[in-house]
Design an enzyme around this catalytic site. Structure first.
Site, short mmCIF file in Angstrom:
data_model
loop_
_atom_site.label_atom_id
_atom_site.label_comp_id
_atom_site.label_asym_id
_atom_site.label_seq_id
_atom_site.Cartn_x
_atom_site.Cartn_y
_atom_site.Cartn_z
N GLY A 23 -60.06 -37.76 31.67
CA GLY A 23 -58.81 -38.20 31.07
C GLY A 23 -58.76 -39.71 31.00
O GLY A 23 -59.41 -40.40 31.78
N GLN A 73 -54.96 -47.88 30.29
CA GLN A 73 -56.25 -48.15 30.94
C GLN A 73 -57.20 -48.95 30.05
O GLN A 73 -58.20 -49.48 30.53
CB GLN A 73 -56.93 -46.83 31.36
CG GLN A 73 -56.19 -46.13 32.49
CD GLN A 73 -56.93 -44.88 32.92
OE1 GLN A 73 -56.78 -43.81 32.33
NE2 GLN A 73 -57.78 -45.03 33.93
N GLU A 86 -52.61 -38.54 34.36
CA GLU A 86 -52.53 -39.39 33.16
C GLU A 86 -51.10 -39.80 32.87
O GLU A 86 -50.85 -40.94 32.48
CB GLU A 86 -53.15 -38.67 31.95
CG GLU A 86 -54.62 -38.31 32.08
CD GLU A 86 -55.49 -39.47 32.57
OE1 GLU A 86 -55.22 -40.64 32.24
OE2 GLU A 86 -56.43 -39.19 33.33
N HIS A 125 -50.03 -42.76 34.77
CA HIS A 125 -50.48 -44.03 34.20
C HIS A 125 -49.45 -44.57 33.20
O HIS A 125 -49.24 -45.77 33.11
CB HIS A 125 -51.81 -43.85 33.44
CG HIS A 125 -53.01 -43.92 34.31
ND1 HIS A 125 -53.35 -45.05 35.04
CD2 HIS A 125 -53.99 -43.02 34.57
CE1 HIS A 125 -54.48 -44.81 35.70
NE2 HIS A 125 -54.88 -43.59 35.44
#
Ligand code: ZN
Length: 176
Positions: free
Chosen positions: A46, A51, A136, A139
């Site tokens: 992922g 990122q 994810e 994030h």
């Protein structure tokens, strides 16, 4: 398509809440293609847009086994509307150097999101898939898995990271 550099902790932009995706079109498709290529190259299961330093509510996931065809899932503006059960398992992160730890997550999650074309979708995920989604989505809220550990574990990791960063710096200087 291009592999983009992955932003690593303790870079502060990883702590920011990402903005909603509003433009669905060729630019988004190009971004998703780069995200997928970056994730597969890492390799990872992922990758969230922050990122690669893009502050958008967007992530790509592929949990298909290595010997199976790729199965890319793109989630724009994803939200967990319900979570059920609890499971502890080991997690790592492409943005966290040389570390993995046990993290408690929902066993099952119900998710709403939009696909790459902006079409709404709704589904239930469980087990490892549910874990990756929760990781994810964290994030996108500026949360890393290390933020979910005890302060003791986190401070031990920070000490370890300090050494890793010193070592990286030393190697970089040797190259000069
Ligand atoms: Zn991660």
């Amino acid at each position: 398509m291009a592999i983009r550099p992955i932003v690593k902790y303790p870079v502060m932009s990883l702590k920011e809440v990402a903005k909603p995706v509003t433009d669905f079109g060729p630019d988004l498709e190009a971004l998703v293609a780069d995200m997928a290529e970056t994730m597969y190259a890492a390799p990872g299961v992922g990758l969230a847009a922050p990122q690669i330093a893009v502050p958008l509510q967007l992530c790509v996931i592929d949990i298909s086994p290595k010997d199976q065809p790729r199965d890319l899932i793109v989630l724009a503006n994803p939200q967990i509307v319900k979570g059920e059960g609890a499971e502890v398992d080991e997690e790592g992160c492409l943005s966290v150097r040389e570390y993995s730890a046990d993290v408690k997550r929902f066993e099952r999650v119900w998710v709403t999101a939009q696909d790459i074309k902006g079409q709404p979708m709704e589904f239930m995920a469980e087990g490892f898939y549910a874990r990756v989604i929760q990781h994810e989505l964290d994030h996108l809220q500026g949360t890393l898995f290390i933020d979910r550990l005890s302060s003791l574990k986190r401070s031990l990791y920070k000490k370890k990271l300090k050494k890793i960063l010193q070592e990286e710096e030393r190697r970089a200087q040797e190259k000069d």
